[in-house]
Design an enzyme around this catalytic site. Structure first.
Site, PDB file in Angstrom:
ATOM      1  N   HIS A  71      34.952   5.768  -5.299  1.00  0.00           N
ATOM      2  CA  HIS A  71      35.315   4.446  -5.814  1.00  0.00           C
ATOM      3  C   HIS A  71      35.488   4.519  -7.329  1.00  0.00           C
ATOM      4  CE1 HIS A  71      34.572   3.096  -1.873  1.00  0.00           C
ATOM      5  NE2 HIS A  71      33.454   2.443  -2.018  1.00  0.00           N
ATOM      6  N   THR A 104      26.302   9.112  14.805  1.00  0.00           N
ATOM      7  CA  THR A 104      27.701   9.407  15.122  1.00  0.00           C
ATOM      8  C   THR A 104      28.681   8.650  14.229  1.00  0.00           C
ATOM      9  OG1 THR A 104      27.659   7.671  16.784  1.00  0.00           O
ATOM     10  CG2 THR A 104      27.196   9.912  17.550  1.00  0.00           C
ATOM     11  N   GLY A 105      28.186   7.689  13.467  1.00  0.00           N
ATOM     12  CA  GLY A 105      29.066   6.893  12.607  1.00  0.00           C
ATOM     13  C   GLY A 105      29.443   7.620  11.327  1.00  0.00           C
ATOM     14  N   ASN A 164      31.628   7.528  -2.829  1.00  0.00           N
ATOM     15  CA  ASN A 164      31.058   6.401  -2.093  1.00  0.00           C
ATOM     16  C   ASN A 164      30.193   6.796  -0.904  1.00  0.00           C
ATOM     17  OD1 ASN A 164      33.735   7.168  -1.145  1.00  0.00           O
ATOM     18  ND2 ASN A 164      33.492   5.592   0.405  1.00  0.00           N
ATOM     19  N   LEU A 221      23.007   2.849  10.450  1.00  0.00           N
ATOM     20  CA  LEU A 221      23.323   1.859  11.480  1.00  0.00           C
ATOM     21  C   LEU A 221      24.218   0.754  10.938  1.00  0.00           C
ATOM     22  CD1 LEU A 221      19.821   1.447  13.158  1.00  0.00           C
ATOM     23  CD2 LEU A 221      21.879   2.417  14.220  1.00  0.00           C
ATOM     24  N   CYS A 227      27.948   0.762  -1.816  1.00  0.00           N
ATOM     25  CA  CYS A 227      28.507   1.937  -2.495  1.00  0.00           C
ATOM     26  C   CYS A 227      29.140   1.610  -3.852  1.00  0.00           C
ATOM     27  CB  CYS A 227      29.509   2.641  -1.595  1.00  0.00           C
ATOM     28  SG  CYS A 227      30.682   1.543  -0.792  1.00  0.00           S
ATOM     29  N   SER A 230      24.086   4.755  19.865  1.00  0.00           N
ATOM     30  CA  SER A 230      24.182   3.711  20.873  1.00  0.00           C
ATOM     31  C   SER A 230      23.853   4.277  22.255  1.00  0.00           C
ATOM     32  CB  SER A 230      25.604   3.155  20.868  1.00  0.00           C
ATOM     33  OG  SER A 230      26.483   4.149  21.354  1.00  0.00           O
ATOM     34  N   SER A 270      26.131   6.873  23.715  1.00  0.00           N
ATOM     35  CA  SER A 270      26.063   8.265  23.280  1.00  0.00           C
ATOM     36  C   SER A 270      24.792   8.962  23.761  1.00  0.00           C
ATOM     37  CB  SER A 270      26.102   8.331  21.741  1.00  0.00           C
ATOM     38  OG  SER A 270      27.336   7.867  21.259  1.00  0.00           O
ATOM     39  N   VAL A 319      28.636   7.072   8.059  1.00  0.00           N
ATOM     40  CA  VAL A 319      27.524   7.416   7.177  1.00  0.00           C
ATOM     41  C   VAL A 319      26.621   8.441   7.862  1.00  0.00           C
ATOM     42  CG1 VAL A 319      25.501   6.508   5.979  1.00  0.00           C
ATOM     43  CG2 VAL A 319      27.643   5.225   5.951  1.00  0.00           C
TER      44      VAL A 319
END
Lengths: 362, 362, 362, 362
Positions: free
Chosen positions: B254, B20-21, B339, B94, B161, B45, B48, B23
């Site tokens: 970047h 869910t993050g 990135n 993570l 990155c 987590s 979720s 990345v």
């Protein structure tokens, strides 16, 4: 220590050349209510001549046009135009396409010219003057007058905006430890390109890693500025500067990341200390536009930042931050200055105020 | 040259940890419709766990959530959770607070772990793998398995990155001329800080000249990445890197300004030529996500730029531009990479594809 | 339901007028790899004529220039130029200063013209065609050909970009409940002004509450688009539209806040349901560029948003959100569409594809 | 006309509650050097209590923290804390989670409370005070004191920031022609959400068409503000307001597009004239923070704009532009005001100054 401030009611009459442009607009803002100078003449292109300033300008500053300036009538940039009759100082925000000859004509006509254009910066008898850095470069003026046949007039330029911020930020180090090499990467504001300048489509969500001519300017001008005047001749400083210049999505203020090789090694703490104890040269001279400090050190771990530090000292103060050791050279640090105040119009204004106290305006 | 692509209908089952993050979302996007990999397990987590992906995620990508991914049910990040039963590969997005132990648990449970976290990057038996740069670092895996008692599992990390873009951009020079010193200043996108990351008030009309831990990462990781594996031990490259990192108002990509001291001198033309002729390593290996070129040279005077070059090679290609001489070191140039694609999720995906063709997934 | 798709290997030869401009660039991107159309001719100003497309264009799209398009040679916008010999369709991204006569010349020369310019939009025999809204307006073509002496050629325009998004977004309501009055305030992307368009200094940290001519376009065009063709004559819809148009700091995609008075009252739930069940007209017609849905409802409380919804349906889908009651009219809602895809080049492409299946290209 | 300005050397002691927050920081900035008020007490959360202001605050204003404020010690928000001993006025920038009870406690303790929170805005005995709009609402104070058992204390709120700008902009029309209906769409600055507020990823290249609770606030508050006090009871104005609120990528200043139905028809010229001739109420009252004009008309075709008009009247003046006829209601126009000056901290400051001249601070 102030020497020659105009008596009350005896303000010096000044003009602004290129008054409708970006730098010109900033001049108008900074000269509004000035204690020594009275703006009586505005020069711009023939297209603007005859209009009031309010009608001629496409005002783009973040504060409204000063009410006292709005009704002034714009004339052409000719020293024999009637409005320039009693003018002793002109501030030039002219484009480099026109600045060269116009500025010479005014100097010839006994006017002190303070220019933001690059045209005369590299002349062998014209100083690139930044009071907190090299006010002794004023010593060249007699030689300039003599060489060019100027009587009361002369030409003084200020540095390119990105060079100015860097020069003020490193001057304490140069004075105390000596500087051999600088690697600098800039992140420069879009106002530096004038109006309209960059397209909105080029700045939104973007960085442009190129600014025409900027890198050479920083590398060349800094050697002259940090140099000396010996027997009426400029002697460049022996400092090797390499610049990489970028345009970022910021309105005002140039941020610069520097890595510096010192002539005499110093720790980060010593560098910080030397910045904090550097004298307030323009303030000590009594210049009315001078900030409390020409350069300050901000101890926060993530400063300086354009939005929050551009108005330090009303835009006349250069902020240094993140001074730390470098594993390639000696010191890394971040330097920041307002590109259109200390780096352009404000810089010229300090130069003119300096010439007043040095009794060069006659 | 492709060796071990899964037969049609025999896709490899994979999972995404931290799905869910930021990345993790990018992993979901890149794995959608992948020819070799089938996403069957999502870990996140406890908060979720039990929800569908659609309900659990605060989707912030510029394209909609893939319809096939939306109804997948999220579970906790435990290798013995039923959904991970036949999973042979996990991609880990993570947070560093959790990644360390969770990734080890999966490797122990016979799963190949491709991580974006920093936790294991500096371990003496874990590679920081970037296929176009150091694919021979895969040679460490037997030693890793032995040292840690892993059977079929292992841990492979990708670089930070900003390091990844730099490493791919300079690899052609390192290979041909050798590199002694790099001075690099970065202008990094806000997506690198995850969501919510920086406040809108800190990015609008601003630059933040500080990214926590980033400079050390670039300086440290590049030595390992450019180094070699000798007798199952990493030997760092003898390259001295100094970094100055900045956050700019750009969404993705970047941009990095480099000044480089070469071991064997070369002209700008020779450097450009060496970049243009550098082989397309990931393409030649037959990796399905490989771009046509791992690194390209853009000859325009003002490129690369984030908005226009971030999707070169669908985000897997690093672009180099403005190669020119430097009056301090030998060469100045601008390097740019996406990135969150080549610099994060996409990099891990290439690593996993490489391990498939090298027959390391069993 | 597709009727007249070109046989494989029998692609229709097409040209792009104004190929180097903003809309022209988007045409090149969308036509790249098109299953029915083959771009063989590029028209631009005399200044560009003779150059390759790659050399003539200042490419500003977020993805690289399609390699197949780069080497095409640009010619002038004249139907008797050799490259236009077998061309049956031209897509016009011409500036309004030139579009009028050039488009007529091509139509006269048996070419079907799909225009993004305003010049012919208000002609009594030229449709403003938006397939999901008013495909029956195609019925005017025979009358147009007759009136103008065109044989196989004709002119079809699409609507102004802000009108298009609104028209697609409200069509389900207009069809089911009838619409009497619309108050609309737009927040429009800067790409709508072309390149260079607005200065970066006008968009950074700013909104410009004025777009020349835009409000009148929205008010006028929507009446024609929502109207009917009766006996080969356009009859305007009896809908009263008031628009207030603003330019915001967004690259692509126009966001529009609408308050609507319905002819037959409906609840927000009924309106949402009518949007969700509106047929996918272009998809059902088998148009190759058609999205899955011409219009979708996004149930999130804070959507649509430009960055996240502009690529829904690859930029061909209009998103509606925040449908809720209004205490002044009946319904408030937010409509969003990609201004240069569905609102410009993509809209013209759908129009051309529609004419193919309707057998109007001969 | 000024009645009760403090004698020189007799400044009124004031405190700021929520001094470290966004509104609190603006209070500190505006109160710096105030001719009537002397900041002697700062209240914030227990976490900040005991620290100097400089250490407790995460200062995010575009000008540096006032040197005189930096060393003040923060205490908890309790009226019996020693620092509040002689304080007669507190300005509250407290979060709505805490404001309700804390503000009551101070009023009970004989302190005049000027609040920016919503908690007491809708109380039947608390005015939403905007001096140029409804200064007669002060008449409610005796009833409030009586009902709540306050002796010298009382509570005065200001309106939500978007409501304030609208109310000042339309007041001239309401006074002269009467207003029946307003349809308003806002484009609001991110500073309105406080710090950190919106993620940079949500504001870059984006608009968020939703602000929680904002539309109801505008619709409800404007009825009370434009209403009257009759026999110590508020009587709402009979005006129907529908609002659609959006967050745009602007730092400060809310831009609002209005369409207005007047009770007595008027032309655009008449409306413009009525704005231009509306009296300068706060200036005429002699309030020291009053701008020259509470509301001005900008005749440019593309103004007001946030970047250029936010500092008109030092942020205390509301600018109206683009007044023109509307084909749905009577008049369309654009209203703009600085959300954290006139729309928040500055508005409270004017309210307090008004209470001084009305002799309500004792």
């Amino acid at each position: 220590m102030r020497m020659a401030a105009p008596a009350p009611g005896q303000k010096i009459k000044v003009g602004v050349l290129g008054a409708t442009g970006s730098v010109g607009q900033r001049f108008m803002q900074l000269l509004n209510g000035h204690p020594w100078f009275d703006v009586v003449a505005l020069g711009a292109s023939p297209r603007s001549a005859g209009k009031t300033y309010e009608d001629a300008v496409n005002w783009k500053q973040s504060v409204p046009i000063p009410p006292a300036m709005a009704p002034l009538v714009v004339s052409e940039c000719k020293p024999d135009a009637p409005v320039f009759k009693d003018v002793k100082i002109v501030f030039s925000g002219l484009d480099a396409n026109f600045a060269g000859e116009v500025e010479e004509a005014f100097a010839k006509a006994d006017v002190a010219v303070f220019s933001n254009a690059k045209n005369h910066r590299y002349d062998s008898d014209v100083p690139i003057l930044i009071p907190p850095v090299n006010l002794d470069h004023l010593d060249i003026i007699p030689a300039q007058r003599k060489a060019r046949g100027y009587d009361k007039g002369f030409i003084i330029t200020n540095a390119n905006c990105s060079t100015t911020a860097m020069a003020i930020g490193i001057k304490p180090l140069a004075a105390k430890f000596g500087i051999e090499t600088i690697m600098v990467t800039t992140m420069q504001a879009i106002s530096g390109a004038g109006y309209p300048g960059l397209s909105g489509m080029d700045v939104l969500d973007n960085v442009v890693p190129y600014i025409g001519g900027e890198e050479v300017k920083m590398e060349t001008e800094s050697r002259k500025i940090l140099g000396t005047v010996q027997n009426s001749v400029f002697v460049d400083a022996d400092v090797n500067v390499a610049a990489m210049c970028n345009r970022v999505n910021v309105l005002d203020g140039h941020l610069e990341c520097l890595s510096i090789k010192l002539a005499n090694k110093a720790t980060a703490e010593e560098v910080i200390d030397c910045i904090k104890t550097y004298p307030s040269i323009t303030k000590d001279l009594g210049l009315p536009s001078a900030p409390d400090h020409d350069v300050v050190y901000n101890p926060s771990h993530d400063r300086p930042q354009p939005r929050m530090d551009r108005m330090v000292g009303d835009g006349y103060t250069v902020t240094v931050g993140r001074v730390r050791d470098c594993n390639v050279f000696d010191i890394r640090m971040v330097v920041f200055g307002h590109n259109t105040i200390v780096g352009a119009a404000g810089g010229s204004l300090l130069n003119a105020e300096l010439c007043v106290v040095r009794d060069l305006i006659n």
